[in-house]
Design a protein around this motif. Structure first.
Motif, PDB file in Angstrom:
ATOM      1  N   ILE A  60      21.331  72.611  40.874  1.00 24.98           N
ATOM      2  CA  ILE A  60      20.071  73.012  40.242  1.00 24.98           C
ATOM      3  C   ILE A  60      19.604  74.348  40.832  1.00 24.98           C
ATOM      4  O   ILE A  60      19.110  75.222  40.116  1.00 24.98           O
ATOM      5  CB  ILE A  60      18.995  71.919  40.439  1.00 24.98           C
ATOM      6  CG1 ILE A  60      19.383  70.647  39.668  1.00 24.98           C
ATOM      7  CG2 ILE A  60      17.616  72.409  39.986  1.00 24.98           C
ATOM      8  CD1 ILE A  60      18.507  69.447  39.983  1.00 24.98           C
ATOM      9  N   ALA A  61      19.811  74.514  42.151  1.00 29.03           N
ATOM     10  CA  ALA A  61      19.396  75.753  42.816  1.00 29.03           C
ATOM     11  C   ALA A  61      20.288  76.932  42.450  1.00 29.03           C
ATOM     12  O   ALA A  61      19.867  78.090  42.560  1.00 29.03           O
ATOM     13  CB  ALA A  61      19.415  75.551  44.332  1.00 29.03           C
ATOM     14  N   GLY A  62      21.531  76.645  42.021  1.00 30.74           N
ATOM     15  CA  GLY A  62      22.463  77.723  41.720  1.00 30.74           C
ATOM     16  C   GLY A  62      23.393  78.056  42.872  1.00 30.74           C
ATOM     17  O   GLY A  62      24.182  79.006  42.785  1.00 30.74           O
ATOM     18  N   LEU A  63      23.319  77.291  43.967  1.00 30.05           N
ATOM     19  CA  LEU A  63      24.206  77.523  45.107  1.00 30.05           C
ATOM     20  C   LEU A  63      25.606  76.995  44.826  1.00 30.05           C
ATOM     21  O   LEU A  63      26.591  77.499  45.368  1.00 30.05           O
ATOM     22  CB  LEU A  63      23.638  76.855  46.365  1.00 30.05           C
ATOM     23  CG  LEU A  63      22.266  77.357  46.822  1.00 30.05           C
ATOM     24  CD1 LEU A  63      21.816  76.585  48.055  1.00 30.05           C
ATOM     25  CD2 LEU A  63      22.299  78.853  47.123  1.00 30.05           C
ATOM     26  N   TYR A  64      25.702  75.934  44.015  1.00 30.12           N
ATOM     27  CA  TYR A  64      26.985  75.418  43.545  1.00 30.12           C
ATOM     28  C   TYR A  64      27.047  75.603  42.031  1.00 30.12           C
ATOM     29  O   TYR A  64      26.046  75.411  41.333  1.00 30.12           O
ATOM     30  CB  TYR A  64      27.137  73.919  43.839  1.00 30.12           C
ATOM     31  CG  TYR A  64      27.381  73.535  45.274  1.00 30.12           C
ATOM     32  CD1 TYR A  64      27.829  74.456  46.211  1.00 30.12           C
ATOM     33  CD2 TYR A  64      27.176  72.221  45.702  1.00 30.12           C
ATOM     34  CE1 TYR A  64      28.055  74.087  47.522  1.00 30.12           C
ATOM     35  CE2 TYR A  64      27.398  71.833  47.017  1.00 30.12           C
ATOM     36  CZ  TYR A  64      27.836  72.776  47.927  1.00 30.12           C
ATOM     37  OH  TYR A  64      28.060  72.418  49.231  1.00 30.12           O
TER      38      TYR A  64
END
Length: 597
Positions: A60-64
């Motif tokens: 959701i954060a965009g880190l994965y």
């Protein structure tokens, strides 16, 4: 405190698989996960370690990047957007504060590293352009976002492939050194092995170049298609310009130049149109002038300072601004981390086990603060934890996960009162639920040799009939599969073995259906003539509750606790009889953990 605008988050079929770069083993951290997080709510992602909750948060954060599936913020597909373009605030378990900075500097850090004035001016120009050009401007900004997402996706794909190849090369290099060491006396073998290694290395490099070329080719193709589609569709270009931009835009260098010129032309057109609104009195022109003037007259250094003070006051550390993190308690450090996450006014606040490093009293205090902050700001918040008490105490809803999949979601108390499977029943509740091996036959439910829950006999008889019918159906289908398989096998030796359907239930040696009966600690009533006899061990006082630590031959737990309402109970005999409260007792299929009653 000005309310932050919360946004609905939607996950559609999201998967995240990790591949071990040495063994090639695939770990399915999150598997086909669907969820809708309502705007402005605090949702707890709850589950044991390794269940996929933090992985979900990082996607959701965009880190994965998800292996597959889509993530939406409102109507916007953010799956390929970088973290800084998603409008998220993230708080880590270890706070990640800068030790050499003061509290105020830590909070200010996110906005001091961006040009607030430039960002505000770009946003004002975008809003003004949409006011003037309406759908045409919206289509342009959608095109820009699609190009940015496409570039992010293929850049990451190329980087991941290069990393995998790099590890593979390092592994072979290490194996080559090991061969040298083991066979240093056999020069011919070493020479042959070196030749094979060099051949492999050259082949791998060729394959890497081919794969990277294919990735870049796919990017160019998709970017070209987006470019052509936009140029053909937009009304921001006249026919002459359209022809000009659709001529000689290949190869890629020409496409990049053409796209850059196209963007410059459109943005210059927007700026000119905005400039021409000055002095006009129509509502659109007045609003455009107001938007631009507001940005130009704002002192963004003061704005940053004001935001920092606002967030510090919100989290209750406005009296600690000049201190360094080492001078603060764990709870205060966590508040600084939350203030820093909120200072950019994000759409979504993500909290990754934020209370794990605090002692019990500080955990209680800080979770109350998190709930208050979320209520006051109205920001959509996702709170990841393995602690059920934390999740149930502050979440509007919880999503309970295991093995990368959702097990159940709902209002915390409703999930506790009505678990859908044995895992949920076991995971929620302190003290934990007590579970017993049980058997069902002819509507009679027994734990050991004791018949229990007699009042539910009619319902149990109906469920038993449904299970037996379902098992007959499976048995019949498996028999047909087997017959077909044997027939086909006689015709061809290459036939694949059939995939047999799973059993519906397990039966014990006497033909009874095997079940699990689980009872909440508060689900027992002391009765000298009770239906269930328990081996009493000792009494235990837990705050205001009195618990009887107990054992039973059919218990799935080595010991379990029964909450007692009668403090005068006598356990000298070593046994106590109880009746079971039906609304606190759940019956599960022993085979798959599915709840039956």
């Amino acid at each position: 405190m000005s309310e932050l605008k919360g946004v609905e988050i939607k996950l559609e079929g999201v998967c995240k698989w990790f591949v071990d770069k040495k063994s090639g083993k695939v770990t399915k951290a999150v598997n086909d996960f669907d969820a809708v997080i309502p705007a402005g709510k605090l949702i707890g992602l709850l589950g044991p370690s390794g269940c996929g909750k933090s992985t979900t948060l990082y996607m959701i954060a965009g880190l994965y990047a998800p292996t597959s599936g889509k993530i939406f913020f409102g109507d916007d597909d953010v799956t390929e957007l970088t973290p800084e373009r998603r409008g998220i605030g993230l708080v880590f378990q270890n706070y990640a504060l800068y030790p050499h900075m003061t509290v105020s500097q830590n909070i200010l850090f996110p906005i001091e590293n961006i040009n607030l004035r430039k960002i505000a001016l770009e946003e004002a120009h975008e809003k003004a352009s949409i006011l003037i050009y309406k759908e045409e401007a919206q289509q342009y900004y959608q095109y820009v976002n699609k190009i940015a997402a496409l570039k992010s996706y293929y850049s990451k794909k190329e980087k991941d492939y290069i990393e995998v190849t790099k590890v593979d090369v390092q592994t072979h290099k290490a194996q080559n050194r090991l061969f040298h060491k083991k066979h240093q006396s056999n020069k011919e073998a070493v020479k042959e092995h070196d030749a094979n290694y060099r051949t492999w290395l050259a082949t791998t490099k060729q394959q890497e170049n081919a794969k990277i070329g294919a990735i870049r080719g796919a990017y160019i193709t998709q970017k070209t298609n987006l470019y052509k589609e936009f140029v053909n569709k937009t009304k921001l270009l006249n026919d002459q310009l359209r022809t000009q931009y659709l001529t000689d835009y290949t190869p890629i260098n020409n496409l990049i130049k053409k796209d850059k010129k196209l963007n410059q032309y459109i943005l210059n057109s927007f700026k000119l149109a905005i400039k021409n609104t000055a002095g006009k009195s129509d509502p659109v022109s007045l609003e455009v002038v107001r938007l631009i003037k507001q940005v130009e007259e704002t002192n963004y250094k003061k704005v940053g300072r004001s935001l920092m003070l606002e967030m510090a006051k919100l989290v209750g550390i406005d009296d600690q601004l000049d201190k360094k993190p080492a001078q603060l308690s764990g709870g205060q450090q966590q508040r600084v981390a939350i203030a820093r996450a909120l200072v950019k006014k994000p759409k979504v606040l993500l909290l990754d086990e934020p209370l794990s490093n605090l002692d019990a009293r500080l955990r209680l205090q800080t979770r109350e603060e998190i709930k208050r902050i979320q209520k006051e700001t109205g920001i959509t918040t996702i709170f990841v934890t393995h602690d059920q008490e934390e999740a149930m105490s502050i979440s509007d809803e919880i999503i309970l996960m295991n093995f990368g999949e959702e097990q159940q979601r709902g209002i915390p108390q409703a999930v506790y009162d009505n678990p859908e499977n044995l895992f949920v029943a076991k995971f929620l509740g302190t003290p934990p639920i007590g579970s017993y091996r049980a058997n069902l036959k002819d509507g009679s439910l027994t734990i050991g040799k004791q018949k229990v829950l007699v009042s539910l006999e009619a319902k149990l008889r109906r469920i038993e009939g449904e299970l037996l019918e379902a098992q007959k159906l499976v048995d019949a289908q498996n028999k047909v599969l087997l017959e077909n398989y044997e027939l086909n096998k006689a015709k061809s030796s290459a036939v694949e073995a059939p995939k047999y359907l799973k059993n519906v239930v397990n039966f014990n040696e006497t033909g009874e259906i095997e079940l699990v009966v689980s009872v909440r600690p508060e689900g027992y009533t002391v009765d000298p003539k009770g239906e269930l006899t328990i081996d009493a061990q000792y009494l235990e006082t837990i705050g205001r509750d009195l618990a009887l630590v107990s054992k039973h031959p059919e218990s799935l737990n080595e010991s379990f606790r029964v909450i007692l309402s009668d403090r005068n109970i006598n356990i000298d005999s070593g046994i106590v009889k109880f009746n079971l409260k039906t609304h606190k007792t759940f019956i599960f299929n022993a085979l798959d953990g599915r709840r039956l009653i």
